[in-house]
Enzyme design. Sequence first.
Site, PDB file in Angstrom:
ATOM      1  N   LYS A 105       0.854  -1.192   0.000  1.00 35.28           N
ATOM      2  CA  LYS A 105       0.000   0.000   0.000  1.00 35.28           C
ATOM      3  C   LYS A 105       0.884   1.232   0.000  1.00 35.28           C
ATOM      4  CE  LYS A 105      -4.404   0.274   0.772  1.00 35.28           C
ATOM      5  NZ  LYS A 105      -5.373  -0.404  -0.010  1.00 35.28           N
ATOM      6  N   TYR A 218     -19.426   8.374   0.548  1.00 32.19           N
ATOM      7  CA  TYR A 218     -20.008   8.443  -0.801  1.00 32.19           C
ATOM      8  C   TYR A 218     -18.950   8.755  -1.842  1.00 32.19           C
ATOM      9  CZ  TYR A 218     -24.431   8.069  -3.296  1.00 32.19           C
ATOM     10  OH  TYR A 218     -25.469   7.614  -4.079  1.00 32.19           O
ATOM     11  N   GLY A 219     -17.812   8.085  -1.725  1.00 35.64           N
ATOM     12  CA  GLY A 219     -16.785   8.154  -2.765  1.00 35.64           C
ATOM     13  C   GLY A 219     -17.080   7.070  -3.794  1.00 35.64           C
TER      14      GLY A 219
HETATM   15  N1  GLU Z   1      -7.168   0.119  -3.232  1.00 33.36           N
HETATM   16  C1  GLU Z   1      -7.956  -1.063  -3.483  1.00 33.36           C
HETATM   17  C2  GLU Z   1      -7.977  -1.968  -2.274  1.00 33.36           C
HETATM   18  O1  GLU Z   1      -7.780  -1.563  -1.159  1.00 33.36           O
HETATM   19  C3  GLU Z   1      -7.523  -1.765  -4.757  1.00 33.36           C
HETATM   20  C4  GLU Z   1      -6.123  -2.247  -4.764  1.00 33.36           C
HETATM   21  C5  GLU Z   1      -5.661  -2.681  -6.127  1.00 33.36           C
HETATM   22  O2  GLU Z   1      -6.461  -2.658  -7.045  1.00 33.36           O
HETATM   23  O3  GLU Z   1      -4.489  -3.032  -6.238  1.00 33.36           O
HETATM   24  O4  GLU Z   1      -8.256  -3.144  -2.382  1.00 33.36           O
END
Ligand code: GLU
Length: 418
Positions: A105, A218-219
């Site tokens: 992340k 509400y995103g």
């Molecule tokens: N940000 C999204 C999640 O938390 C998608 C992550 C991604 O597509 O790599 O799952």
Amino acid sequence: MADINPFEIVQKQIDKCAEILNLNADITRILKTPMRELHVSLPVRMDDGSLKVFQGFRVQYNDAKGITKGGIRFHPDETVDTVRALAAWMTWKCSLLDLPLGGAKGGVVCNPKEMSVGELERLSRAYVRAVFQFIGPERDVPAPDVYTTPEIMAWMMDEYSVIAGKPQFGVITGKPVSIGGSKGRSDATARGGMYAIREAAKSIGLDLSKATVAVEGYGNAGYHAARLISELFGARILALCDSKGAVCCKVAEEGIDPQAAYECKLATTSVCNLPGMEPISNDELLELDVDILIPAAIESVITEKNAPNIKARIIAELANGPTTPEADDILYNNGVHVIPDFLCNAGGVTVSYFEMVQNFYMYSWTETEVRERLDEKMTAAYHSVLNTSREYKINMRQAAYVRAVERVVEAMELRGWV
Ligand code: GLU
């Protein structure tokens, strides 16, 4: 919220899982530690000529099962511990869905709502320059997350390609469809959640066509969830909220039109300005008498304080980490069926994985193909978690941990890490 450290929550969750699976101390220690973290400073020229230095992170949590994967958040309250927790959850999410990927992340401490398009573009490009050597189509593939968009993914892909000296569409997912994005990615998180909700409703005997719903946030995830739950199942939305506040419809039989709420948010910045609604607090929304509660914003909103008052029969966690471990215990004892975050919101990364596959093959699937494959993966994952929860008599989150962690451990063992 600010006093709850999400990485401490992850540590507690892993300890609990290690106890259930009887994991040894060496394995548990690896599972509790991020593999690699990058802390970067991003100097960005602002529109008024001043220079601001933003702080950014990329945490690659565990790559035992493959290339690491996970979004990048732009958020004013970002901390490295939040990014660590989110990277750990990505590891379990990819494993649970049986994707050949590890978890990561990224985050930048900034407030995109106060930045111009030009400033956001310069910040996005600065982030890629800072992490260039640690990401890549065969190393670590970012994606959108809170307050990051397909447009931002396009800039990031472009910056990476410029530095690499060749087009590198596969470096990031969630791109616009015309430059290598997958059809069906924009609503994939919510749609994946719908498949899980459909299965959960069957398992507890809830008729979705008569169900009532409250959506927190509400995103991208919240809007598509509200839209799809009424479109696909005919469920009624009784309340909505965003960071500016919450509203509840005055006539329950009528429900809220998700499209009108979306347009209201675009035009006025908040769903609170939707005409004919009764203003309520965000806490009241969580405790509303509805069948399904969908937290779709940020972490740690359901705590031991409000969990005893929650009346929903299903909590479908589209946000990452919305529920604390103490709240989990209370909800489980009260018979609330929680579809845990890294199961419920796994549709996003699953379609991201489809995007990676399509990029590798230089081919594109139809939206129907994407939806069918997503349904298959979500349905299988949901039932494996439900069965595990019944077999071990543990809550759905612990069951999801058991299934996800055991695959990561198997990969670590096969690779000779322990
Ligand atoms: N940000 C999204 C999640 O938390 C998608 C992550 C991604 O597509 O790599 O799952």
